[in-house]
Design a protein around this motif. Sequence first.
Motif, short mmCIF file in Angstrom:
data_model
loop_
_atom_site.label_atom_id
_atom_site.label_comp_id
_atom_site.label_asym_id
_atom_site.label_seq_id
_atom_site.Cartn_x
_atom_site.Cartn_y
_atom_site.Cartn_z
N ARG A 118 0.83 -1.21 0.00
CA ARG A 118 0.00 0.00 0.00
C ARG A 118 0.86 1.26 0.00
NH1 ARG A 118 -0.37 -2.06 5.20
NH2 ARG A 118 0.43 -0.66 6.85
N ASP A 119 2.04 1.17 0.65
CA ASP A 119 2.94 2.32 0.65
C ASP A 119 3.64 2.49 -0.69
OD1 ASP A 119 2.35 3.01 3.30
OD2 ASP A 119 3.83 1.60 4.09
N ILE A 120 3.92 1.38 -1.36
CA ILE A 120 4.46 1.46 -2.72
C ILE A 120 3.45 2.13 -3.64
CG2 ILE A 120 4.89 0.03 -4.78
CD1 ILE A 120 7.37 0.28 -3.25
N GLU A 121 2.17 1.73 -3.50
CA GLU A 121 1.13 2.33 -4.34
C GLU A 121 1.04 3.84 -4.10
OE1 GLU A 121 -0.62 0.95 -6.82
OE2 GLU A 121 0.77 -0.68 -6.43
N ALA A 122 1.10 4.25 -2.84
CA ALA A 122 1.04 5.67 -2.52
C ALA A 122 2.22 6.43 -3.12
CB ALA A 122 0.99 5.87 -1.01
#
Length: 250
Positions: A118-122
């Motif tokens: 999810r942090d990669i996506e952000a």
Amino acid sequence: MSTIPQTSPVSAASIAGSDLLTALRQDDFAFIEPRLGECRLRAGEIIYQPGDNVDYCYFPTGGAMCSYFVEMEDGTAVETILVGREGALGGIVSHGSLPAYARANVLHEGVFLRIATRDIEAAKERSPAVAHLFARYADCVMAQVFQSIACNAVHTIEQRAAKWLSAAVDRIGRNDVTMTQEQLASMMGIGRSYASRVLQRFKRDGMVRTRRGGIEVLDREGLKARACACNDQVEGHFRRVLGDVYPKEG
């Protein structure tokens, strides 16, 4: 299900040990750095099993190395591609925690950087350069897969074994590969007797030495001369594709 390891704060040395992440400029890397943790994984540990949700992305650093394995109906696990400091495992291009298709195993222990998908996506949403980098890396992974399929179809067992050992020592940065003859055979999808005969030829010609649980490469250049050119072709593609993450100025 694989076990999620505990992480500690990242060190500058670990960050420098990831060729993929160091391709980013500092202002773009800043979207990722605060969310990174580091952990040490041992040889044999499983990062993903088929069907596991890919909730985290892992970046091998330094001499750490992993491999993806596809498990066949007879229980044989065949290696598809190696991943070392040049790459990452999981969550690079896909959106969300999609299930893993292949098993991801640690081949050489070492330090891994970890970040939630999810942090990669952000980070990809906030930085076009981050999204660009991972999309280009996905292209490089596909190149590895394509080359592996072609290699397995046309090259001899000796060429493939020499290619694999050469790739391993290049990634880990030392000549001692932690691997048994049985593991090498399984990874290549061949019988143990075939792997044993090839290694005996390499030993006879002074290129390798075997020990319990490992293979030591004594003559890198000699081994590369026995290998097919698949490693060089993939490496060249990596250089061209990942070397152009940022537009040329001027």
